[in-house]
Design a protein around this motif. Structure first.
Motif, PDB file in Angstrom:
ATOM      1  N   LEU A  23      -3.691  -4.276  -2.477  1.00  0.00           N
ATOM      2  CA  LEU A  23      -2.356  -4.529  -3.008  1.00  0.00           C
ATOM      3  C   LEU A  23      -2.061  -6.026  -3.096  1.00  0.00           C
ATOM      4  O   LEU A  23      -1.447  -6.492  -4.066  1.00  0.00           O
ATOM      5  N   TRP A  24      -2.498  -6.789  -2.098  1.00  0.00           N
ATOM      6  CA  TRP A  24      -2.304  -8.235  -2.165  1.00  0.00           C
ATOM      7  C   TRP A  24      -3.062  -8.830  -3.352  1.00  0.00           C
ATOM      8  O   TRP A  24      -2.532  -9.687  -4.080  1.00  0.00           O
ATOM      9  N   ASP A  25      -4.292  -8.390  -3.553  1.00  0.00           N
ATOM     10  CA  ASP A  25      -5.076  -8.914  -4.683  1.00  0.00           C
ATOM     11  C   ASP A  25      -4.437  -8.542  -6.019  1.00  0.00           C
ATOM     12  O   ASP A  25      -4.433  -9.341  -6.967  1.00  0.00           O
ATOM     13  N   VAL A  26      -3.913  -7.336  -6.089  1.00  0.00           N
ATOM     14  CA  VAL A  26      -3.205  -6.918  -7.306  1.00  0.00           C
ATOM     15  C   VAL A  26      -1.989  -7.817  -7.536  1.00  0.00           C
ATOM     16  O   VAL A  26      -1.752  -8.305  -8.650  1.00  0.00           O
ATOM     17  N   GLN A  27      -1.224  -8.044  -6.479  1.00  0.00           N
ATOM     18  CA  GLN A  27      -0.016  -8.862  -6.632  1.00  0.00           C
ATOM     19  C   GLN A  27      -0.366 -10.301  -6.985  1.00  0.00           C
ATOM     20  O   GLN A  27       0.349 -10.936  -7.782  1.00  0.00           O
ATOM     21  N   GLY A  31       1.356 -10.873 -10.158  1.00  0.00           N
ATOM     22  CA  GLY A  31       2.645 -11.321  -9.655  1.00  0.00           C
ATOM     23  C   GLY A  31       3.460 -10.220  -9.007  1.00  0.00           C
ATOM     24  O   GLY A  31       4.432 -10.483  -8.302  1.00  0.00           O
ATOM     25  N   TYR A  32       3.067  -8.992  -9.236  1.00  0.00           N
ATOM     26  CA  TYR A  32       3.727  -7.823  -8.649  1.00  0.00           C
ATOM     27  C   TYR A  32       2.743  -6.654  -8.750  1.00  0.00           C
ATOM     28  O   TYR A  32       1.586  -6.841  -9.140  1.00  0.00           O
ATOM     29  N   ILE A  33       3.182  -5.445  -8.395  1.00  0.00           N
ATOM     30  CA  ILE A  33       2.308  -4.269  -8.433  1.00  0.00           C
ATOM     31  C   ILE A  33       2.767  -3.379  -9.586  1.00  0.00           C
ATOM     32  O   ILE A  33       3.732  -2.614  -9.453  1.00  0.00           O
ATOM     33  N   PRO A  34       2.121  -3.485 -10.743  1.00  0.00           N
ATOM     34  CA  PRO A  34       2.584  -2.746 -11.931  1.00  0.00           C
ATOM     35  C   PRO A  34       2.343  -1.241 -11.805  1.00  0.00           C
ATOM     36  O   PRO A  34       1.308  -0.804 -11.270  1.00  0.00           O
ATOM     37  N   ASP A  51       1.305   8.168  -2.787  1.00  0.00           N
ATOM     38  CA  ASP A  51       0.742   7.611  -1.554  1.00  0.00           C
ATOM     39  C   ASP A  51       0.777   6.094  -1.601  1.00  0.00           C
ATOM     40  O   ASP A  51       1.150   5.424  -0.623  1.00  0.00           O
ATOM     41  N   ILE A  52       0.366   5.538  -2.721  1.00  0.00           N
ATOM     42  CA  ILE A  52       0.316   4.083  -2.870  1.00  0.00           C
ATOM     43  C   ILE A  52       1.725   3.504  -2.868  1.00  0.00           C
ATOM     44  O   ILE A  52       1.992   2.484  -2.216  1.00  0.00           O
ATOM     45  N   GLN A  53       2.628   4.142  -3.599  1.00  0.00           N
ATOM     46  CA  GLN A  53       4.007   3.666  -3.636  1.00  0.00           C
ATOM     47  C   GLN A  53       4.652   3.746  -2.252  1.00  0.00           C
ATOM     48  O   GLN A  53       5.439   2.868  -1.866  1.00  0.00           O
ATOM     49  N   PHE A  62       5.832  -7.036  -0.804  1.00  0.00           N
ATOM     50  CA  PHE A  62       5.202  -6.389  -1.953  1.00  0.00           C
ATOM     51  C   PHE A  62       6.287  -6.116  -2.995  1.00  0.00           C
ATOM     52  O   PHE A  62       7.342  -5.551  -2.674  1.00  0.00           O
ATOM     53  N   LEU A  63       6.038  -6.504  -4.236  1.00  0.00           N
ATOM     54  CA  LEU A  63       7.043  -6.423  -5.293  1.00  0.00           C
ATOM     55  C   LEU A  63       6.653  -5.383  -6.331  1.00  0.00           C
ATOM     56  O   LEU A  63       5.508  -5.357  -6.795  1.00  0.00           O
ATOM     57  N   SER A  64       7.596  -4.541  -6.721  1.00  0.00           N
ATOM     58  CA  SER A  64       7.323  -3.497  -7.719  1.00  0.00           C
ATOM     59  C   SER A  64       7.791  -3.901  -9.115  1.00  0.00           C
ATOM     60  O   SER A  64       7.528  -3.182 -10.072  1.00  0.00           O
ATOM     61  N   GLN A  65       8.486  -5.040  -9.206  1.00  0.00           N
ATOM     62  CA  GLN A  65       8.968  -5.543 -10.489  1.00  0.00           C
ATOM     63  C   GLN A  65       8.531  -6.997 -10.648  1.00  0.00           C
ATOM     64  O   GLN A  65       8.354  -7.707  -9.653  1.00  0.00           O
ATOM     65  N   PRO A  66       8.385  -7.467 -11.903  1.00  0.00           N
ATOM     66  CA  PRO A  66       7.991  -8.868 -12.099  1.00  0.00           C
ATOM     67  C   PRO A  66       8.983  -9.813 -11.425  1.00  0.00           C
ATOM     68  O   PRO A  66      10.198  -9.700 -11.640  1.00  0.00           O
TER      69      PRO A  66
END
Length: 603
Positions: A23-27, A31-34, A51-53, A62-66
């Motif tokens: 999740l960190w690498d994705v962010q 910039g967030y978790i699309p 599960d992931i959410q 952890f951010l779910s929006q830009p």
């Protein structure tokens, strides 16, 4: 996007227990978790999207929006509020053109608060990305925002000479160590690690456990459990796979000693983990580092690489073919509850930081279900010095039940906030004198989860596990401070940080917050205080973990030590109705409900 996701998953072998890293690498990539990547992640990890959410929504960072281009997190502690926090808060809103909890119209700036970023000796302070800005004033805010608008980056502002981010000099451009008083254990910088490794491997593991036990070292994270006994329990297990974890999730407001140890004594932390690994036959170590300390990560990675090059991490340590141990860093993502060792382990396994029911204990069934030894940063540094100078040397300091020295993170109303090494047994008054605390009235010992004590009534008490225990945080308040507002702030903190898994903590802390707010508003009577005591004790007794077991303490301990601040606010109860009951408001609510019900019938 698919290619990038595959690269990230391959990096961690599509291991679902490494979800935090993924999740960190994705962010960092987007910039967030699309939402768009969740189906691919879920498929490859053998999980559902929910599960992931469930995991990433639990963590503050952890951010779910830009996010905005510059996402700013302002530390929101009672210490900050004593040193100009509100003026800085207002200046941020004015200069950025947005309010807290939102982004500006251009998406350039976003403002959020964070409960504590580990800088209570240098507040007000804020994070912009991985960069830290301390000792803020409205004038500094104006300059920082203006420079960002002009195209400078946060790194260029705090690090104008472009020092490498894996050096201590780089960290010092942003953060002071603030070591005010050294004793005989910490920050000595005189250890020959090569000689110490040779000394270590010449011992039998059981001899090493005995040495640590004889030193009298007890955990410095708060619980005060015998370190030697913890290691013995972990080693006395039929499982062959074992782990050592360094708990560097220093989230207790007012505490920053572990940050300073990681800055100034990183190899002593690492050697303590190596020692624990040898004693328990562990093969893998993990430093769980709080996300607010992300600026330390590159520096600590470099320290680990140097240890590998020096031969005391990796394969065949000290020339022993069967001593293989290495360490990785796991970043947290903003959750106070992960300071609990079982919640931390849950997080390490890629889940919400929900505390486990004990038993079983981590020493028997911890990370990945294997025996796991979890030690605090300060505990591990103490181990290194015990190995260097011996158990009797360490045991010779302190008191009968509290051996050695310990570090205090001192902040608040004093001339010299910072880090103090004290020998167990020193009195509260002596500590206050060292820190230059004039007209001290109250001290919050061990952060919000500890005790609020009266300087007048408790100044003679000893800082020791058998008297006034302390996990390292020392927040000093003089008579100009509103203790009730401080208690309200602490209670709100626990409401925000509860994991929500058990009703006593999830609901009880909300009820306690309402009660303390009622007192502050002048709408409480004695019955309200009586209920606070009963409810607070129930929350402490029935909660699942340490958060709920300590969350009522700000109210209960101030009620005990400073009853007058409550009594001065009380109203006299007349009849059966509490003073807080507003008959007119209740009537209006009733009529509105009837009106809404009738409208629904008509439609």
């Amino acid at each position: 996007m698919t290619k990038n996701i595959h690269e990230i998953l391959d990096r961690y072998h599509s291991d679902r227990t490494r979800l935090m890293d993924i999740l960190w690498d994705v962010q960092h990539q987007w910039g967030y978790i699309p939402d768009a990547i969740l189906p691919e992640l879920a498929d490859k990890l053998g999980m559902t999207e929910l599960d992931i959410q469930e995991t990433y929504s639990f963590y503050h960072f952890f951010l779910s929006q830009p996010p905005a281009k510059y996402q700013i997190f302002l530390g929101d502690t009672v210490i900050a509020k004593m040193h100009g926090y509100q003026a800085v808060y207002d200046a941020l809103e004015q200069e950025t053109g947005c309010v807290f909890g939102a982004k500006d119209a251009t998406g350039t700036f976003g403002l959020e608060t964070s409960s504590c970023i580990g800088l209570s000796d240098q507040e007000p302070a804020m994070l912009i990305g991985k960069e830290v800005f301390t000792r803020l004033t409205p004038e500094k805010i104006t300059q920082i925002i203006r420079r960002l608008r002009n195209g400078e980056t946060p790194d260029a502002i705090v690090n104008p000479t472009q020092l490498a981010n894996d050096t201590l000099a780089y960290i010092h451009t942003m953060v002071e160590s603030g070591i005010r008083h050294k004793g005989t254990v910490f920050f000595q910088h005189n250890i020959d690690f090569t000689a110490l490794i040779n000394k270590l491997v010449a011992m039998l593991p059981e001899m090493l456990v005995q040495t640590v036990s004889e030193s009298g070292l007890r955990g410095r994270g708060g619980a005060g459990f015998s370190t030697g006994l913890k290691w013995r329990l972990c080693a006395d297990n039929q499982e062959k796979t074992r782990f050592v974890i360094c708990n560097a999730d220093e989230g207790e407001p007012g505490t920053f000693k572990d940050r300073v140890l990681l800055m100034e004594s990183p190899k002593e932390v690492i050697f303590g983990m190596v020692t624990a690994a040898y004693a328990t036959a562990a093969q893998e170590g993990i430093i769980y580092l709080r996300s607010e300390y992300y600026y330390l990560k590159a520096y600590l990675e470099k320290q680990l690489a140097e240890c590998r090059a020096e031969g005391w991490l990796g394969q065949h340590i000290g020339g022993k073919s069967d001593f293989n141990f290495d360490i990785r860093i796991q970043m947290g993502a903003g959750a106070y509850i992960c300071g609990d060792e079982t919640a931390l382990i849950e997080s390490l396994e890629g889940k919400r930081g929900t505390p486990r029911v004990k038993p079983p204990y981590p020493v028997n069934m911890g990370y990945l279900g294997k025996p796991t030894c979890v030690n605090n940063v300060e505990t591990l540094v103490s181990v290194t010095h015990i190995m260097d100078k011996g158990a009797s040397w360490f045991k010779g300091m302190g008191t009968a039940e509290s051996a050695g020295t310990r570090l205090l993170s001192i902040s608040g109303d004093c001339d010299a906030p910072g880090i103090y090494e004290i020998e167990w047994g020193i009195t509260l008054n002596e500590v206050l004198h060292q820190a230059g605390a004039k007209d001290a009235w109250a001290v919050q010992v061990s952060g919000p989860s500890g005790d609020c004590v009266s300087v007048e009534k408790d100044g003679h008490r000893a800082i020791a596990l058998e008297d006034l225990s302390c996990n390292g945080s020392f927040m000093i308040f003089n008579r100009s401070r509103d203790l009730l507002s401080i208690v309200q702030h602490f209670t709100q903190f626990f409401v925000n940080e509860s994991c929500g898994i058990c009703v006593p903590c999830r609901s009880g802390n909300v009820d306690l917050f309402k009660k303390i707010s009622r007192v502050i508003d002048g709408k409480a009577c004695q019955k309200d205080l009586d209920e606070v005591v009963v409810w607070g004790k129930l929350v402490r007794k029935t909660s699942r973990c340490g958060l709920g077991a300590t969350s009522p303490k700000p109210i209960l301990t101030t009620l005990e030590k400073f009853p007058e601040i409550y009594q001065d606010k009380l109203l006299k109860q007349v009849g059966v109705l509490l003073p807080s009951f507003d008959l007119n408001e209740s009537r209006r609510g009733y009529l509105e409900a009837i009106s809404t019900l009738n409208e629904g019938r008509v439609s």
